[in-house]
Design a protein around this motif. Structure first.
Motif, PDB file in Angstrom:
ATOM      1  N   ILE A   1       0.865  -1.180   0.000  1.00 60.17           N
ATOM      2  CA  ILE A   1       0.000   0.000   0.000  1.00 60.17           C
ATOM      3  C   ILE A   1       0.899   1.226   0.000  1.00 60.17           C
ATOM      4  O   ILE A   1       1.641   1.463   0.960  1.00 60.17           O
ATOM      5  N   SER A   2       0.857   1.977  -1.084  1.00 59.19           N
ATOM      6  CA  SER A   2       1.760   3.123  -1.204  1.00 59.19           C
ATOM      7  C   SER A   2       1.345   4.280  -0.307  1.00 59.19           C
ATOM      8  O   SER A   2       2.183   4.968   0.274  1.00 59.19           O
ATOM      9  N   ASP A   3       0.037   4.510  -0.173  1.00 60.77           N
ATOM     10  CA  ASP A   3      -0.463   5.620   0.635  1.00 60.77           C
ATOM     11  C   ASP A   3      -1.640   5.126   1.470  1.00 60.77           C
ATOM     12  O   ASP A   3      -2.687   4.768   0.919  1.00 60.77           O
TER      13      ASP A   3
ATOM     14  N   ALA B   1      -3.847   6.588   3.029  1.00 55.68           N
ATOM     15  CA  ALA B   1      -5.071   7.362   2.805  1.00 55.68           C
ATOM     16  C   ALA B   1      -5.870   6.826   1.622  1.00 55.68           C
ATOM     17  O   ALA B   1      -7.079   7.061   1.512  1.00 55.68           O
ATOM     18  N   ASP B   2      -5.199   6.090   0.720  1.00 54.37           N
ATOM     19  CA  ASP B   2      -5.881   5.523  -0.443  1.00 54.37           C
ATOM     20  C   ASP B   2      -6.434   4.130  -0.179  1.00 54.37           C
ATOM     21  O   ASP B   2      -7.111   3.554  -1.024  1.00 54.37           O
TER      22      ASP B   2
ATOM     23  N   VAL C   1      -8.824   1.280   0.931  1.00 52.59           N
ATOM     24  CA  VAL C   1     -10.286   1.240   0.942  1.00 52.59           C
ATOM     25  C   VAL C   1     -10.763   0.295   2.037  1.00 52.59           C
ATOM     26  O   VAL C   1     -10.419  -0.887   2.054  1.00 52.59           O
TER      27      VAL C   1
ATOM     28  N   LYS D   1     -12.537   5.218   0.847  1.00 55.68           N
ATOM     29  CA  LYS D   1     -11.122   5.501   1.055  1.00 55.68           C
ATOM     30  C   LYS D   1     -10.905   6.070   2.454  1.00 55.68           C
ATOM     31  O   LYS D   1     -11.679   6.897   2.937  1.00 55.68           O
TER      32      LYS D   1
ATOM     33  N   GLY E   1      -8.786   8.182   3.383  1.00 56.44           N
ATOM     34  CA  GLY E   1      -8.639   9.634   3.306  1.00 56.44           C
ATOM     35  C   GLY E   1      -9.964  10.358   3.313  1.00 56.44           C
ATOM     36  O   GLY E   1     -10.103  11.438   3.915  1.00 56.44           O
ATOM     37  N   ASP E   2     -10.974   9.764   2.657  1.00 55.13           N
ATOM     38  CA  ASP E   2     -12.300  10.393   2.619  1.00 55.13           C
ATOM     39  C   ASP E   2     -12.980  10.322   3.982  1.00 55.13           C
ATOM     40  O   ASP E   2     -13.707  11.252   4.371  1.00 55.13           O
TER      41      ASP E   2
END
Length: 408
Positions: free
Chosen positions: A226-228, A230-231, A233, A238, A240-241
């Motif tokens: 997982i690179s970020d 916040a992305d 799911v 997400k 981040g959302d």
């Protein structure tokens, strides 16, 4: 007449094949998804389904035949001993992490590693949503009668309820956040305690998930890429959302964020499956757990199936299987019977009868608790469930939903 792609998309959700085919050896169908935790009603989100050969036999059944005829289990056990010897400690420290709940599989895995192979395991548990009475009793027996050390990890209850609710409403998959935590709790605890070896029980590939994974002893490291964060799911949303809504910070999601594959490699942490090294048989695990850790079957069968000893620790568990019935036409009795047919515990004819009798049973016992746990009404529950019924599987006659295809 040849049908257009658009017609197939309308009639079959989740990228499932519109033609329903049942395995000739067990009772599973080609509607079983193989490796995904998120589905949407669009063709671009199509996911692979369980494979069937020209002989009409599913991948899981073919692998079961391979287990009996082609694998040298003594050589596999010898490889296990060599692996354990590389990590074995004599200084009083833990040398292996065993994730589990104290159910039959994790009880077998942890106990045999300690008492047959001489390891010093630390068992780690990602807590169920809501323990059942028998689940908590078996958890205590696992530790007190089985003689094992344990860390019980319970994530932020408010956040976990929210994620479970979102997973139900958005994906009809209330177990999605739980599955994420369950899969990464082992590597996370290994990093925390400086332990290099993690051992799960069976690989889900045993039952049809990416069957090529059966021939590798370790967990697919792509799960840890997982690179970020916040992305990521969770619950169809997400991270981040969710954070943007203001109630939670990224720190609240720490238990759900897997360690990076490169970090595991740098730290020398390996994640293995015991089922690669020892021939896996769930019913034999049950007998072993009863004898060695005081594991007890439930006093009543689980709603939706005939079994009394499999996945009995969580009051939400039966709703996970109910949602697989809705999305894929495959309920819990189908999963249980398919597994026992492959292990020669029951015949296919017996399996078919059990599926017809129990697969579509609604889980009433904990229904009100489930609604309360995810804070929805019964009307919201029914509306959400019906939204995920694929037209190629379900037909509404008067006010009743009828499953179009059943195993024979």
């Amino acid at each position: 007449m040849k049908r257009s792609v658009e017609e197939f998309v309308v009639n079959a959700y989740f990228g499932l094949p519109e033609e329903v085919v049942f395995c000739k050896k067990c009772v599973i169908s080609n509607q079983r998804p193989s490796s995904t935790v998120e589905f949407k009603h669009t063709n671009k989100d199509k996911k692979a389904t369980i494979g069937f050969g020209v002989d009409g036999i599913c991948d899981a059944c073919r692998y079961a035949e391979t287990k009996d005829a082609q694998i040298d289990w003594q050589a596999r056990e010898d490889a296990l001993v060599r692996l354990l010897d590389q990590h074995r400690r004599s200084d009083g420290g833990y040398d292996i992490i065993v994730p589990g709940s104290g159910g039959k599989d994790s009880a077998y895995t942890s106990h045999i590693l300690k008492y047959k192979y001489g390891m010093n395991p630390l068992t780690v548990t990602w807590a169920p949503h809501k323990y059942t009475e028998i689940g908590w009793k078996n958890f205590e027996n696992w530790i007190h009668k089985g003689g094992l050390d344990n860390i019980l990890f319970t994530p932020n209850g408010k956040l976990h309820r929210y994620l479970t609710k979102m997973a139900f409403l958005n994906l009809l998959h209330p177990f999605q956040p739980f599955i994420v935590g369950q899969r990464i709790i082992g590597p996370l605890m290994a990093k925390k305690f400086g332990i290099k070896l993690v051992m799960y029980g069976e690989n889900q590939a045993e039952y049809g998930n990416k069957t090529e994974e059966n021939y590798k002893p370790t967990m697919d490291k792509n799960f840890f890429s997982i690179s970020d964060p916040a992305d990521m799911v969770l619950g169809g949303v997400k991270v981040g959302d969710i954070i943007k809504e203001g109630e939670y910070s990224l720190n609240d999601f720490a238990p759900y964020i897997p360690p990076a594959a490169e970090d595991l490699e740098r730290d020398g942490i390996e994640v293995h499956y015991l089922g690669y090294y020892l021939k896996w048989d769930p019913q034999e695990c049950y007998y072993y757990a009863v004898e060695h850790t005081g594991f007890q079957a439930n006093t009543e069968r689980t709603e939706g199936t005939y079994s009394k000893y499999s996945s009995i620790d969580d009051r939400i568990d039966m709703f996970h299987y109910f949602t697989t019935l809705i999305k894929f036409g495959i309920g819990r009795a189908t999963y249980d019977a398919a597994q026992e047919i492959r292990n020669d515990k029951i015949t296919r004819e017996e399996g078919v009868a059990l599926v017809h009798k129990y697969d579509q049973e609604f889980p009433k016992k904990y229904f009100e608790e489930f609604l309360d746990y995810i804070d929805i009404t019964e009307a919201q529950f029914l509306e959400t469930v019906d939204k995920f019924r694929s037209p190629h599987l379900w037909d509404k006659q008067d006010s009743n939903w009828i499953l179009k295809h059943q195993v024979t």
